[in-house]
Design an enzyme around this catalytic site. Structure first.
Site, PDB file in Angstrom:
ATOM      1  NE  ARG A  32      52.612 -36.441 127.401  1.00 35.35           N
ATOM      2  CZ  ARG A  32      52.769 -36.266 125.959  1.00 35.35           C
ATOM      3  NH1 ARG A  32      52.039 -37.217 125.045  1.00 35.35           N
ATOM      4  NH2 ARG A  32      53.816 -35.527 125.358  1.00 35.35           N
ATOM      5  CG  HIS A  57      32.893 -38.429 141.684  1.00 31.55           C
ATOM      6  ND1 HIS A  57      32.087 -39.728 141.887  1.00 31.55           N
ATOM      7  CD2 HIS A  57      33.441 -38.536 142.898  1.00 31.55           C
ATOM      8  CE1 HIS A  57      32.195 -40.113 142.934  1.00 31.55           C
ATOM      9  NE2 HIS A  57      33.305 -39.413 143.616  1.00 31.55           N
ATOM     10  CG  HIS A  64      38.696 -38.558 137.460  1.00 29.72           C
ATOM     11  ND1 HIS A  64      38.118 -37.857 138.546  1.00 29.72           N
ATOM     12  CD2 HIS A  64      38.399 -39.830 137.790  1.00 29.72           C
ATOM     13  CE1 HIS A  64      37.312 -38.637 139.545  1.00 29.72           C
ATOM     14  NE2 HIS A  64      37.672 -39.797 138.901  1.00 29.72           N
ATOM     15  CD  GLU A  88      28.780 -37.833 140.319  1.00 30.01           C
ATOM     16  OE1 GLU A  88      27.525 -38.170 140.156  1.00 30.01           O
ATOM     17  OE2 GLU A  88      29.481 -38.949 139.830  1.00 30.01           O
ATOM     18  CB  THR A 118      33.988 -46.598 138.899  1.00 28.57           C
ATOM     19  OG1 THR A 118      32.935 -46.016 138.593  1.00 28.57           O
ATOM     20  CG2 THR A 118      33.503 -48.293 139.117  1.00 28.57           C
ATOM     21  CG  HIS A 209      27.807 -46.488 137.172  1.00 26.25           C
ATOM     22  ND1 HIS A 209      28.465 -47.483 136.790  1.00 26.25           N
ATOM     23  CD2 HIS A 209      28.729 -45.934 138.092  1.00 26.25           C
ATOM     24  CE1 HIS A 209      29.438 -47.649 137.200  1.00 26.25           C
ATOM     25  NE2 HIS A 209      29.801 -46.763 138.081  1.00 26.25           N
TER      26      HIS A 209
END
Length: 265
Positions: A32, A57, A64, A88, A118, A209
């Site tokens: 949004r 990251h 993101h 990272e 990813t 991870h």
């Protein structure tokens, strides 16, 4: 520090630190144009609950974490001198610009392609050594620790050490997939051997991870010398049920339960 959290509620690992990856908070915000949830506020809540670090990251497409988030978190962490900032990414893409500008405590080099969904594999050190060596040296010149994202390959640790990296970050997806299955002991043993080889060469050990509340304790208990775990997806998912503060406490307790930490007296 949050005055609503009693000191005895906060757990501080003696050895293994918890760094919270806040990428998924940014991912939700980016759906949004309202600026919520706030990445900086989420990081603050995690630090108030006892997390020892924040990880981001920032990918080139900013799907993101965005450049503004990296800088805002850098400013926030100046208020938390005991916490560490880990940035990272692929150092041949956009990572080094952030390292030069921010000078975080740690740069984690990850061999992702720009369109990769990813992280899903570690470095091939023999193939990538010529590209990585000068970038590692540059980070050291800036006072930044370097961790290389690596598969659990004991035989690769000598090459990592020769490159001059300070730590490895063990890519733990294979362990997470095997956890609770007949293959768990076999797969975990490979991580143990890799950590032992790294420690023998003076390398520090991070991991991340798909670590979560169900598998974290077993991992830290079996793998010697883990300095830091970076956890994002599972921790943020758990926070939908427990809230961020309680979730951080639960992850810190999982570290304590592995015998790698002590409660704050």
């Amino acid at each position: 520090m949050n005055p609503l959290v009693a000191p005895e509620q906060i757990v501080r690992p003696h050895r293994c630190a918890l760094s919270v990856n806040v990428n998924k908070v940014a991912h939700l915000r980016n759906t949004r144009h309202l600026g919520i949830p706030s990445v900086a506020r989420a990081a603050t809540l995690c630090l108030q609950a006892g997390a020892q670090g924040i990880t981001v990251h920032p990918r080139p497409d900013e799907r993101h974490i965005r450049a503004g988030d990296v800088m805002e978190l850098a400013a926030l962490l100046k208020q938390w001198p005991e916490a560490q900032y880990n940035i990272e990414g692929n150092p041949t893409q956009n990572l080094m610009a952030f390292i030069r500008d921010v000078r975080p405590h740690q740069a984690t080099f990850v061999p992702d392609s720009e369109d990769q969904f990813t992280s899903d594999h570690g470095w091939d050190v023999a193939k990538d050594a010529d590209r990585l060596r000068p970038l590692i040296e540059e980070c050291h010149g800036l006072g930044v620790r370097v961790s290389l994202f690596m598969d659990p390959l004991p035989e690769a640790m000598a090459a990592v050490r020769e490159l001059g990296a300070d730590r490895i970050e063990l890519y733990t997806e294979t362990y997470a997939s095997a956890h609770g299955t007949p293959r768990q002991a076999e797969v975990l043993a490979q991580f143990t051997r890799t950590a032992e080889a790294a420690l023998a060469l003076g390398l520090g050990i991070n991991a991340g991870h798909d670590l979560n509340l169900a598998n974290l304790t077993d991992f830290i208990r079996a793998v010697p010398g883990v300095d830091e775990v970076s956890i994002g997806h599972a921790l943020i998912a758990d926070a939908l049920e427990y809230g961020l503060g309680d979730t951080v406490h639960r992850y810190l307790r999982a570290i304590v339960d592995a015998g790698a930490a002590e409660s704050l007296a």
